[in-house]
Write an enzyme that holds these catalytic residues in place. Sequence first.
Site: not given
Ligand code: THU
Length: 157
Positions: A61, A63, A74, A112, A115
């Site tokens: 991930n 941000e 994902e 989520c 994804c």
């Molecule tokens: N996040 C993911 O990368 N994948 C998931 O399956 C759930 C959430 C990330 C998004 C954000 O950067 C952090 O986790 C908190 O939500």
Amino acid sequence: MEKITISVPVESYTYAELTPQQSELVEMARQYTSNSYAPYSHFRVGAAIRLDNGVIVCGANQENVAYPSGTCAERSACFAAGAQYPGVAFRAIAIASVGTDGQVPNTPTAPCGACRQALLEYETLAGANVEVLLAGRDKVYVLPSVKSLLPLAFSEF
Ligand code: THU
């Protein structure tokens, strides 16, 4: 009126029960949690996709201070795979996380909705199921396909 129940098939494995290929993919996803850029949520996620050509493409991930501009592990992995190996089917995806307390959550982190939708399109276009491996602290949840994770999906494409 008819009641319809749609269930999600989940198998829960110990790490020792995984096949060598599943273990390798889960290990890659776990390693990629270190590549997460999560200064806002402090929730680190890694994803690893095994392609039909044997290549493993990973993501984490990423941000951004403009929050919606960031993306999940994902989608970072699946868009990288689509960009680098267009048209090559996904075989499996593993997802791992490290929570805000620095620990691997007991309950595996699941993708989520956005994804799931993104992954579903690659699975559907390739016409072959993508195994989903969700890595928790002691257990790995295994699902047979992305489709099984997203019942009643929008799939008009
Ligand atoms: N996040 C993911 O990368 N994948 C998931 O399956 C759930 C959430 C990330 C998004 C954000 O950067 C952090 O986790 C908190 O939500």
